[in-house]
Design an enzyme around this catalytic site. Structure first.
Site, mmCIF file in Angstrom:
data_model
loop_
_atom_site.group_PDB
_atom_site.id
_atom_site.type_symbol
_atom_site.label_atom_id
_atom_site.label_comp_id
_atom_site.label_asym_id
_atom_site.label_seq_id
_atom_site.Cartn_x
_atom_site.Cartn_y
_atom_site.Cartn_z
ATOM 1 C CG HIS A 190 1.596 -9.101 -7.632
ATOM 2 N ND1 HIS A 190 1.756 -10.373 -8.128
ATOM 3 C CD2 HIS A 190 0.329 -9.049 -7.138
ATOM 4 C CE1 HIS A 190 0.639 -11.062 -7.947
ATOM 5 N NE2 HIS A 190 -0.244 -10.274 -7.343
ATOM 6 C CG ASP A 244 4.759 -11.638 -9.128
ATOM 7 O OD1 ASP A 244 5.100 -11.028 -8.092
ATOM 8 O OD2 ASP A 244 3.579 -11.782 -9.499
ATOM 9 C CB SER A 291 -1.835 -12.289 -5.458
ATOM 10 O OG SER A 291 -2.506 -11.795 -6.575
#
Length: 248
Positions: A62, A105, A198
């Site tokens: 992402h 992911d 992230s």
């Protein structure tokens, strides 16, 4: 790319629903996490990553953007011109082919050159067995330190205890938690990752066990445990991509 588009991409990276940061953590000992990578766009940190081979960084799918990242290795302070830092540009972004905006992911980034391994820049091994519950681990990043869009300048880290799949699914309710994910919570309320973390690592016993994926509306809330992509589920894919690209 127009400047307005760059601003929009930065907003998605920093403040999007799946962007994540360290809250309730502590300063990492400088250069004690030599596998950490800062993925930057026009000099601003957007996501974390981990160096898994001299010319490959592992991160979250992402985090993908349509322009090359600048990848900074060997750093502790984002804004300091440290002599230990090495800077690269990404030449290939390879998200997992089954990434659907939630599951799978994970993404590899190929660098434009080979990193020089030093005391401040090192590879991290990949966990090759399934991670169980109640394991003591650590996650690190330069993300939001107060759940208020304030990025850390110095690398932060926080202790993480892994949860069983049953416990994690029970807390998340309707949100699907796949077997290829691993969940964890900090040592107290509101400790965990947040915006800007992230793609960073979950490290257990010196090996990379997870990649920071998503958390709840409030960072570090144990009612919605932090969720990582389980690296052991994708180890074969990671090694296959690296071997295929290096053979070209």
């Amino acid at each position: 790319m127009a400047s307005g588009s760059i601003v929009l991409l930065l907003c998605v990276l920093y403040y999007g629903a799946e962007a994540t940061h360290i809250v309730g953590g502590r300063d990492a000992v400088p250069h004690s996490r030599p596998y950490m990578a800062s993925l930057q766009l026009r000099g601003r940190h957007g996501c974390g990553g981990l160096l898994v081979k001299e010319n490959f960084v592992l991160t979250a799918a992402h985090c993908q953007i349509p322009v090359p990242f600048t990848v900074v290795l060997g750093g502790d302070l984002l804004t300091a011109d440290e002599p230990t830092k090495q800077t690269f540009t990404t030449v290939r972004s390879i998200p997992h082919p089954d990434y659907d905006g939630h599951a799978n992911d994970i993404m590899l980034l190929m660098l434009n050159a080979t990193a020089n391994l030093t005391a401040a820049v090192q590879l991290i091994p990949l966990q090759n067995s399934r991670l169980g519950a109640r394991r003591n681990c650590i996650t690190a990043g330069w993300g939001d330190i107060g759940d208020n869009k304030t990025l850390a300048n110095r690398l932060q880290e926080v202790n993480v205890t892994t949860l069983s799949q049953r416990s994690c699914r029970g807390r998340w309710g309707a949100v699907p938690i796949a077997r290829s994910m691993v969940c964890g919570t900090g040592g107290g309320n509101f400790q965990g990752f947040c915006s800007g973390d992230s793609g960073g690592p979950l490290v257990c016993d010196g090996a990379a066990a997870g990649v920071v994926s998503f958390s709840g509306r409030r960072c570090g809330n144990p009612r919605t445990p932090d969720v990582y992509t389980r690296i052991s589920s994708f180890r074969d894919w990671i090694l296959s991509v690296i071997n295929n690209l290096e053979s070209l």
